[in-house]
Motif scaffolding. Structure first.
Motif, PDB file in Angstrom:
ATOM      1  N   LYS A 247     -14.067   2.182 -35.804  1.00 39.36           N
ATOM      2  CA  LYS A 247     -14.588   3.506 -35.636  1.00 39.36           C
ATOM      3  C   LYS A 247     -13.716   4.381 -36.307  1.00 39.36           C
ATOM      4  O   LYS A 247     -12.511   4.665 -35.927  1.00 39.36           O
ATOM      5  CB  LYS A 247     -14.980   3.969 -34.301  1.00 39.36           C
TER       6      LYS A 247
ATOM      7  N   TYR B 257     -23.212  -6.038 -30.186  1.00 37.41           N
ATOM      8  CA  TYR B 257     -21.800  -6.784 -30.657  1.00 37.41           C
ATOM      9  C   TYR B 257     -21.497  -8.012 -29.629  1.00 37.41           C
ATOM     10  O   TYR B 257     -21.789  -9.256 -30.098  1.00 37.41           O
ATOM     11  CB  TYR B 257     -20.796  -6.074 -30.765  1.00 37.41           C
ATOM     12  N   ARG B 258     -21.456  -7.857 -28.523  1.00 37.35           N
ATOM     13  CA  ARG B 258     -20.753  -8.611 -27.467  1.00 37.35           C
ATOM     14  C   ARG B 258     -21.648  -9.478 -26.845  1.00 37.35           C
ATOM     15  O   ARG B 258     -21.107 -10.870 -27.041  1.00 37.35           O
ATOM     16  CB  ARG B 258     -20.301  -7.839 -26.454  1.00 37.35           C
TER      17      ARG B 258
ATOM     18  N   HIS C 190     -14.135  -7.071 -35.799  1.00 34.10           N
ATOM     19  CA  HIS C 190     -14.567  -5.698 -35.326  1.00 34.10           C
ATOM     20  C   HIS C 190     -14.474  -4.819 -36.160  1.00 34.10           C
ATOM     21  O   HIS C 190     -13.567  -4.684 -36.996  1.00 34.10           O
ATOM     22  CB  HIS C 190     -13.426  -5.442 -34.051  1.00 34.10           C
TER      23      HIS C 190
ATOM     24  N   ALA D 160     -23.890  -1.721 -32.622  1.00 32.19           N
ATOM     25  CA  ALA D 160     -22.792  -1.884 -31.558  1.00 32.19           C
ATOM     26  C   ALA D 160     -23.296  -1.983 -30.137  1.00 32.19           C
ATOM     27  O   ALA D 160     -22.470  -2.460 -29.311  1.00 32.19           O
ATOM     28  CB  ALA D 160     -22.183   0.003 -31.208  1.00 32.19           C
TER      29      ALA D 160
ATOM     30  N   SER E  27     -17.803  -5.861 -30.278  1.00 30.80           N
ATOM     31  CA  SER E  27     -17.472  -4.483 -29.988  1.00 30.80           C
ATOM     32  C   SER E  27     -15.983  -4.288 -29.235  1.00 30.80           C
ATOM     33  O   SER E  27     -15.310  -3.157 -29.389  1.00 30.80           O
ATOM     34  CB  SER E  27     -18.431  -3.906 -29.028  1.00 30.80           C
ATOM     35  N   ASP E  28     -15.384  -5.226 -28.628  1.00 27.66           N
ATOM     36  CA  ASP E  28     -14.101  -5.267 -28.197  1.00 27.66           C
ATOM     37  C   ASP E  28     -13.151  -5.763 -29.135  1.00 27.66           C
ATOM     38  O   ASP E  28     -13.154  -7.003 -29.677  1.00 27.66           O
ATOM     39  CB  ASP E  28     -14.236  -6.145 -27.173  1.00 27.66           C
TER      40      ASP E  28
END
Length: 434
Positions: free
Chosen positions: A43, A24-25, A40, A21, A110-111
């Motif tokens: 969660k 990710y971006r 993505h 996490a 993550s987004d």
């Protein structure tokens, strides 16, 4: 002891999720090749995944040693201490293994607003066991299979509802390590299965199952996991070479259960009868008293010794043995199109089946008196060799390599990679039509 092993597995998965996490971006934005492939991981509360693993000793009352198959992130224990590619893999644990592999996927974000697809790390097949095997005194789950999935949907629309609402779930997908029929019980009918895939709210979600229904709008079939999970290209090539040079003195092999002498006429009974009468041409690996998938050496060696592997349907049309046989270079013999031809389009080309398999209608065998040995023995050896070579070419496509594989091996797409490619195309097509 099993609780400690499983607890370590669950904590490891959680730790890896946390570490990934953080990156990710930055990783994805620097990778133009991820255009159209960004995923993505949604969660979810632990009750939808790792808590299920913590309860492995009670999740299936008919399999008391379930916990050991959680080892190696769902691949199961090694067949022996020296083994680096072979595991006692139980196909029911494809869900945590798929989750683990997805954590290594290079295009995670993550987004969720940047994602082309959203993965739901819900272990649906494992969670279904509490409904499928519930006893009458279990008032929480007995005859409550219609409720399977409702907690998940409630969470998706109540927590970060914008992720679901952005596309009404059309961009979501999950893995269900059972045939789709096990999740297709009509609400109000208390028969085998749960109603997960019959909940209207989930009609937009894509499900990767081990067997799909026809027509399959929601789900798509992916290969059963075999016991072979190489971590580098050398071990993959060495195994394929071994399968290629195997002498194969047996004409045909049947590995499975069912078809007893007292059974009604069916294809399995016909196969067993012929194999019993022609033991010089056919070998039987009996899996009626032991799950063969938990002891791969029991059937892999006989498959290496056989030219053809017979794949009759049973309770469901598909069977793991198809993929075990391909791994061993054993030419598959099908008796129904639904066993493989109409199932695994992302991994096995429908136009290619004639090049690597034999089709014999089951009616011709059960009621027409057709002899399998006669049909197969009449196939020229050169044609068999050509078919076997094509089977071996398919091996990388239908196996699930081990997580953490070398870069050399990751350059070759395996069953996981092709499943991800397929679901991304499926979601893109679906979004383009709404």
């Amino acid at each position: 002891m099993s609780q400690f092993i499983m607890a370590g597995t669950s904590l490891l998965i959680l730790f890896i999720i946390f570490v990934h996490a953080l990156f990710y971006r930055a990783t994805v934005l620097a990778t133009p090749s991820c255009d159209g492939r960004r995923i993505h991981i949604r969660k979810l509360p632990r009750k939808f995944n790792t808590d299920i693993l913590f309860k492995c000793s009670t999740v299936d009352p008919f399999s008391p040693n379930t916990c050991i198959h959680l080892r190696n992130s769902g691949l199961g224990p090694r067949t022996c201490n020296r083994s680096r590619s072979w595991y006692r893999t139980d196909h029911r644990f494809l869900e945590p293994f798929f989750h683990r592999r997805l954590l290594d996927y290079p295009c995670l974000v993550s987004d969720p607003s940047l994602a082309d697809a959203v993965y739901l790390p819900y272990y649906a097949g494992l969670d279904a066991l509490k409904f499928l095997h519930a006893l009458e005194d279990d008032h929480e789950h007995y005859n409550r299979s219609v409720d399977h999935g409702k907690d998940l949907f409630d969470h998706l629309v109540r927590h970060q509802s914008e992720i679901w609402g952005r596309r009404d779930g059309h961009d979501h997908f999950l893995v269900m390590s059972r045939p789709a029929w096990d999740f297709s019980q009509s609400p109000g009918e208390y028969m085998w299965g749960t109603s997960f895939l019959e909940i209207p709210e989930f009609f937009n979600v894509s499900a990767l199952t081990l067997e799909s229904r026809s027509p399959a709008y929601q789900e798509h079939a992916v290969p059963y996991p075999t016991s072979f999970h190489p971590q580098n290209l050398f071990r993959l090539n060495r195994w394929i070479s071994r399968a290629r040079i195997s002498s194969r003195p047996n004409l045909m092999l049947f590995a499975g259960s069912g078809g007893g002498v007292n059974a009604a006429p069916n294809i399995r009974q016909s196969i067993r009868n012929e194999c019993t009468d022609r033991g010089d041409l056919c070998e039987i690996v009996d899996c009626s008293k032991e799950k063969c998938e938990h002891n791969p050496m029991k059937y892999i060696k006989p498959m290496l010794n056989s030219k053809f592997c017979l794949h009759p349907s049973s309770d469901t049309s598909t069977r793991r043995g198809v993929f075990d046989g391909i791994i061993a270079g054993c030419v598959p013999v099908f008796f129904e199109n639904s066993t493989a031809l109409s199932q695994y389009g992302w991994h096995l080309d429908e136009e290619d089946y004639k090049n690597f398999s034999v089709f014999i209608p089951k009616e011709d065998v059960v009621f027409g008196g057709l002899t399998l040995a006669k049909v197969l023995a009449n196939i020229p050896l050169k044609k068999i060799a050509k078919m076997r070579e094509r089977v071996l070419e398919l091996v990388p496509r239908i196996l699930y390599r081990r997580h953490g594989a070398t870069v050399e091996l990751t350059n070759i797409k395996d069953a996981f990679d092709l499943a991800i490619d397929g679901v991304l195309k499926k979601i893109k097509k679906r979004l383009g039509s709404i």
